[in-house]
Scaffold this motif. Structure first.
Motif, PDB file in Angstrom:
ATOM      1  N   VAL A 155       0.835  -1.199   0.000  1.00 54.44           N
ATOM      2  CA  VAL A 155       0.000   0.000   0.000  1.00 54.44           C
ATOM      3  C   VAL A 155       0.870   1.249   0.000  1.00 54.44           C
ATOM      4  O   VAL A 155       0.621   2.204  -0.748  1.00 54.44           O
ATOM      5  N   LEU A 156       1.914   1.251   0.818  1.00 56.45           N
ATOM      6  CA  LEU A 156       2.810   2.403   0.888  1.00 56.45           C
ATOM      7  C   LEU A 156       3.480   2.634  -0.461  1.00 56.45           C
ATOM      8  O   LEU A 156       3.541   3.771  -0.946  1.00 56.45           O
ATOM      9  N   ALA A 157       3.976   1.570  -1.082  1.00 52.36           N
ATOM     10  CA  ALA A 157       4.653   1.717  -2.372  1.00 52.36           C
ATOM     11  C   ALA A 157       3.717   2.294  -3.421  1.00 52.36           C
ATOM     12  O   ALA A 157       4.102   3.155  -4.221  1.00 52.36           O
ATOM     13  N   ALA A 158       2.469   1.825  -3.426  1.00 48.26           N
ATOM     14  CA  ALA A 158       1.513   2.318  -4.412  1.00 48.26           C
ATOM     15  C   ALA A 158       1.185   3.789  -4.191  1.00 48.26           C
ATOM     16  O   ALA A 158       1.046   4.562  -5.136  1.00 48.26           O
ATOM     17  N   LYS A 159       1.096   4.196  -2.926  1.00 48.12           N
ATOM     18  CA  LYS A 159       0.676   5.567  -2.620  1.00 48.12           C
ATOM     19  C   LYS A 159       1.810   6.568  -2.783  1.00 48.12           C
ATOM     20  O   LYS A 159       1.569   7.768  -2.892  1.00 48.12           O
ATOM     21  N   LEU A 160       3.055   6.106  -2.802  1.00 45.86           N
ATOM     22  CA  LEU A 160       4.175   7.019  -2.979  1.00 45.86           C
ATOM     23  C   LEU A 160       4.330   7.485  -4.422  1.00 45.86           C
ATOM     24  O   LEU A 160       5.004   8.469  -4.691  1.00 45.86           O
TER      25      LEU A 160
END
Length: 511
Positions: free
Chosen positions: A425-430
Motif C-alpha cells: 500500500v505504501l509503495a503504491a501511494k508514494l
C-alpha cells in the motif's frame, strides 16, 4: 518480517508472507518456480509498469474502471472490489502465482536430496533465481515501448505464460545440475515477474489518489487470490512428491502458467495501430523517450518523500534469514516428510488468507508506522520459538514437533501476511501521477533487492556458524541472531510517512 518465520513456514510458506522474490522456503515462492516473499517475500510480496508517455492511454476508461468497485455494479465483488474482466484477469494471475506452490516442496527436496546441496548453497541458488525480480521496471519499459501484435499487456501476459510452462518442462526433463536448475528456476521467475508487472499496472494506476482503505482493498484482492491459489495446491504439493516424485510434480506444474496466457483475452486494451507502433519504435524518438523516461524515474525516486520510505523498506527486508537452514533441520533431523509438509502448507495457506482478511478489515486504517512497529516486534519474538523446536524444549511441555510446527506456522503466517500488506500500500501511494506503474515496480524491485540481500547475508551466517545439512549445533544461535536483527530497522521508522489510515487524498505527510 525478514527473519521471523517458523520452522516449517520458512520452508514452504506463502509468498505473500514477506514479499521475497524467490525463496525455496516460499516467502515469495508463489511467484517463482523455486518456491515464495515475498516473502514471493514474496513481501512478494511485492508490480506493473508503464512509462509516463503512455499514461493517458493507460487511463482510458476501460483500464481505469477495471479496478473500481462501483455501487450498483453488475459484477460480483471480492475484498470490496468489483470482479470486472480486467480485475478477474489480475486475480487469476495472482491465483497462478499461488498455485505454483504445487512445486515448491518438490524444488526444495530436489535441491537437497537429488543435487545434494547444503543450506548455504540452497540460499545462494535462491538468491540467483531472484534476479528477475530486481529489474521489474525494465519489463514495464519494454512492454510500453515495444507493443507486440498491437498490445502492451495482452501479448506479454500470453508470452509470460508460455515462458513459465517452458521452465517447468525443463525442470521435469533435462535439468540435472545445480547450474541448470538455477537457470530454469530463473527463467520461471522471469515469467512470473513479467506477468506481475503487467497486471499490477492496472492496480497501481487506480491506487494513486485513493484512500489507504481503498488501496488496501485492491492489494487484498491480489494477495487474497494468491493465498487461495496456495490453498488449492497446498496439500498435494507434499503428497504428490511422496507418491510420484519431484519430476512428476514439475511436469504437472508446467501446465499451470498456461492459465496466465489464457486470461490475456480478458484484458480490455485498445489495440495500437501499425502507425503508432512505427512511431514508438522509430530510432531517434525511441532513444529520446528512453532518456526522458529514465530522467523522470530518477527525479521521482530522489525526492525525500519517496527515497526515505524506500530506504526503510529495503533495510526492513534486508535483515538475515535462517530459512534454508531450518528446512534442512526439519527434514534431515526431525524427519518431516513431504506429505506432512504439504499439510502444514495447507494450514499456512489458510493462515495467509486470514492475514489478508485481518489487514483488510482491521488494519488498513491504522497508521503505517504503528503497523510496522507492532508486527516487527511481535514477529521477532514469535520467531524465537524456532529455538524451542531446535532444542526439543517443546517436547518437554508435551507438545509434539508436528503440532508445534503447525501452530507456530499458523500464527507467524497470519502476522507475516498482515505486516507485509502495508508495504504494498505504501509503495503504491508514494507514486506520483504519470509515473505510477513504473515507479511502483522500481520500489518493489528495491524491496526485493532487500530480500535477496537478507537471504545472502543469512547464507553467509549459516556458513560462519557451521550449519550444514547434518550439523545443527549452532542453529539456535543463528535463529536468535536473525530474529534480533529484524529489530534493527525500527529506529528508522521516522523515515515512513506520518499518515493516518483514513486519508482520502492519497497524499502523505513526512517528518
Amino acid at each position: 518480517m525478514a527473519s521471523g518465520g517458523s520452522a516449517t513456514r520458512d520452508a514452504y510458506d506463502e509468498e505473500a508472507a514477506v514479499r521475497r522474490p524467490l525463496e525455496l522456503d516460499g516467502r515469495d515462492a508463489a511467484a517463482s518456480p523455486g518456491g515464495n516473499v515475498m516473502p514471493r517475500y514474496q513481501v512478494g510480496s511485492t508490480k506493473g509498469d508503464s512509462s509516463s508517455r503512455h499514461s493517458e492511454e493507460r487511463r482510458q476508461p476501460s483500464t481505469d474502471d477495471a479496478c473500481k468497485s462501483k455501487p450498483g455494479s453488475r459484477y460480483f465483488t471480492a475484498f470490496g472490489v468489483d470482479l470486472s474482466p480486467d480485475n478477474l484477469a489480475v486475480a487469476i494471475v495472482y491465483f497462478v502465482q499461488g498455485v505454483l506452490g504445487l512445486a515448491r516442496l518438490a524444488v526444495s527436496f530436489y535441491l537437497k536430496d537429488d543435487l545434494h546441496l547444503d543450506p548455504a548453497e540452497t540460499a545462494v541458488v535462491s538468491g540467483f533465481s531472484s534476479l528477475p525480480w530486481l529489474i521489474k521496471p525494465l519489463y514495464g519499459f519494454i512492454s510500453d515501448s515495444i507493443p507486440l501484435f498491437g498490445y502492451r499487456r495482452r501479448s506479454y501476459l500470453f508470452l509470460s505464460g508460455l515462458l513459465g510452462a517452458l521452465s517447468w518442462s525443463l525442470m521435469a526433463t533435462v535439468v540435472s545440475s545445480k547450474y541448470s536448475a538455477a537457470s530454469s528456476i530463473l527463467l520461471g521467475s522471469l515469467s512470473v515477474a513479467f506477468s506481475d508487472v503487467v497486471v499490477d499496472s492496472m492496480v497501481v494506476e487506480r491506487a494513486h489518489g485513493e484512500s489507504q482503505s481503498t488501496s488496501g482493498s485492491l492489494q487484498s484482492l491480489c494477495w487474497g487470490s494468491s493465498a487461495i491459489g496456495g490453498i488449492v495446491s497446498a496439500y498435494f504439493s507434499g503428497s504428490l512428491v511422496d507418491t510420484y516424485g519431484v519430476r512428476f510434480v514439475f511436469g504437472v506444474t508446467a501446465f499451470l502458467p498456461l492459465m496466465t496466457s489464457a486470461v490475456a483475452v480478458l484484458v480490455n486494451e485498445h489495440r495500437i495501430s501499425s502507425g503508432e507502433r512505427t512511431t514508438l519504435l522509430s530510432g531517434s524518438g525511441f532513444v529520446e523517450s528512453s532518456k526522458q523516461h529514465i530522467r523522470q524515474l530518477w527525479t521521482s525516486v530522489k525526492q525525500p518523500n519517496i527515497l526515505l520510505p524506500t530506504l526503510f523498506i529495503f533495510l526492513w527486508q534486508a535483515t538475515p534469514q535462517s530459512d534454508s537452514a531450518m528446512f534442512f533441520f526439519i527434514t534431515n533431523k526431525l524427519g518431516f516428510t513431504p506429505e506432512f509438509l504439504g499439510r502444514v502448507k495447507l494450514v499456512t495457506s489458510f493462515a495467509s488468507l486470514l492475514g489478508v482478511g485481518l489487514y483488510n478489515y482491521f488494519l488498513k486504517e491504522v497508521p503505517l508506522r504503528k503497523i510496522f512497529l507492532v508486527t516487527t516486534i511481535i514477529g521477532s519474538a514469535l520467531g524465537m520459538t524456532q529455538v524451542l523446536l531446535v532444542t526439543g524444549l517443546n517436547r518437554q511441555f508435551g507438545i509434539s514437533d508436528e503440532w508445534f510446527s503447525i501452530g507456530d506456522s499458523l500464527i507467524i503466517t497470519v502476522l507475516g501476511q498482515a505486516s507485509f500488506m502495508p508495504v504494498l500500500v505504501l509503495a503504491a501511494k508514494l507514486c506520483p501521477p504519470g509515473m505510477e506503474a513504473t515507479l511502483f515496480a522500481t520500489l518493489m524491485s528495491i524491496s526485493n533487492a532487500g530480500s535477496v540481500t537478507g537471504g545472502l547475508v543469512g547464507a553467509g551466517l549459516t556458513r560462519i556458524f557451521g550449519v550444514t545439512r547434518d550439523t545443527f549445533g549452532n542453529l539456535p544461535l543463528l535463529i536468535v541472531v536473525c530474529n534480533l536483527s529484524s529489530l534493527l530497522p525500527l529506529p528508522l521508522l521516522g523515515l515512513l510517512p506520518e499518515e493516518s489510515g483514513d486519508t482520502d487524498n492519497g497524499e502523505t505527510k513526512n517528518n
